[in-house]
Design a protein around this motif. Structure first.
Motif, PDB file in Angstrom:
ATOM      1  N   UNK A   1     -14.885 -11.233  82.839  1.00 54.66           N
ATOM      2  CA  UNK A   1     -16.294 -11.170  82.431  1.00 54.66           C
ATOM      3  C   UNK A   1     -16.432 -11.305  80.912  1.00 54.66           C
ATOM      4  N   UNK A   2     -15.576 -10.615  80.170  1.00 52.76           N
ATOM      5  CA  UNK A   2     -15.662 -10.661  78.718  1.00 52.76           C
ATOM      6  C   UNK A   2     -15.380 -12.053  78.154  1.00 52.76           C
ATOM      7  N   UNK A   3     -14.530 -12.815  78.830  1.00 58.94           N
ATOM      8  CA  UNK A   3     -14.040 -14.076  78.281  1.00 58.94           C
ATOM      9  C   UNK A   3     -14.687 -15.334  78.844  1.00 58.94           C
ATOM     10  N   UNK A   4     -15.381 -15.234  79.970  1.00 57.12           N
ATOM     11  CA  UNK A   4     -15.813 -16.458  80.652  1.00 57.12           C
ATOM     12  C   UNK A   4     -16.812 -17.284  79.835  1.00 57.12           C
ATOM     13  N   UNK A   5     -17.687 -16.650  79.092  1.00 56.32           N
ATOM     14  CA  UNK A   5     -18.649 -17.412  78.291  1.00 56.32           C
ATOM     15  C   UNK A   5     -17.968 -18.248  77.224  1.00 56.32           C
ATOM     16  N   UNK A   6     -17.000 -17.648  76.550  1.00 55.96           N
ATOM     17  CA  UNK A   6     -16.248 -18.369  75.524  1.00 55.96           C
ATOM     18  C   UNK A   6     -15.452 -19.519  76.140  1.00 55.96           C
ATOM     19  N   UNK A   7     -14.826 -19.268  77.286  1.00 55.70           N
ATOM     20  CA  UNK A   7     -14.040 -20.326  77.946  1.00 55.70           C
ATOM     21  C   UNK A   7     -14.936 -21.469  78.401  1.00 55.70           C
ATOM     22  N   UNK A   8     -16.125 -21.153  78.912  1.00 56.96           N
ATOM     23  CA  UNK A   8     -17.060 -22.217  79.313  1.00 56.96           C
ATOM     24  C   UNK A   8     -17.471 -23.051  78.106  1.00 56.96           C
ATOM     25  N   UNK A   9     -17.734 -22.394  77.002  1.00 54.11           N
ATOM     26  CA  UNK A   9     -18.142 -23.096  75.787  1.00 54.11           C
ATOM     27  C   UNK A   9     -17.020 -24.009  75.284  1.00 54.11           C
ATOM     28  N   UNK A  10     -15.791 -23.484  75.240  1.00 54.58           N
ATOM     29  CA  UNK A  10     -14.643 -24.270  74.755  1.00 54.58           C
ATOM     30  C   UNK A  10     -14.368 -25.442  75.692  1.00 54.58           C
ATOM     31  N   UNK A  11     -14.318 -25.183  76.997  1.00 51.50           N
ATOM     32  CA  UNK A  11     -13.993 -26.268  77.932  1.00 51.50           C
ATOM     33  C   UNK A  11     -15.089 -27.320  77.965  1.00 51.50           C
TER      34      UNK A  11
END
Length: 160
Positions: free
Chosen positions: A90-100
């Motif tokens: 949950x903490x990381x998914x937004x950042x990963x979506x943005x990067x990918x």
């Protein structure tokens, strides 16, 4: 925040003995219908007005069903492990979506590939965050509990 508060209330209900069984045969399809219906209402209404009650009922039915069964899909080791990692996910998914999304756009990849990449990145990062940050911090923050051996209370090595 509203989802968090609702989750706390549901967790409290179940932990204090909520036993009323809600059938997954109707709460599951109701949640799917709500997600589909969400597409046909204004965005301001969709998030809560259409999906809130069906998802509350679904979560409650899954929680009660999970407590009633000693085995089952939600007690499988893989899903239990994913549940343990879920807060880190949950903490990381937004950042990963943005990067990918940025990487996929630069490489000309489709949005499906971008989302798949984000999920893979998030899963690996959630494992690493849980293993190398969350678990060590939890060990440091939780008080040591004494061990019981053969009916005799003994403290952990190094404790008096």
């Amino acid at each position: 925040m509203p989802e968090f508060i609702i989750g706390v209330v549901l967790g409290t209900l179940v932990s204090r003995g909520w036993k009323r069984r809600l059938s997954l045969w109707w709460t599951g399809p109701l949640a799917v219908i709500a997600v589909v219906g969400d597409a046909f209402v204004p965005e301001a209404l969709g998030r809560y007005a259409v999906t809130l009650v069906p998802f509350v009922l679904l979560v409650l039915s899954l929680a009660v069903a999970g407590l009633r069964s000693a085995t089952g899909l939600f007690r499988s080791p893989v899903l239990v492990t994913l549940g343990v990692w879920s807060y880190c996910f949950y903490l990381l998914h937004g950042l990963a979506l943005w990067i990918s999304d940025a990487v996929a756009a630069r490489l000309g990849l489709s949005s499906v590939v971008s989302v798949a990449m984000a999920h893979f990145l998030t899963l690996v990062a959630a494992w690493a965050l849980h293993t190398f940050v969350e678990q060590p911090c939890e060990r440091q923050l939780r008080p040591a509990r004494p061990r019981v051996q053969a009916g005799v209370l003994r403290s952990r090595p190094g404790q008096r």
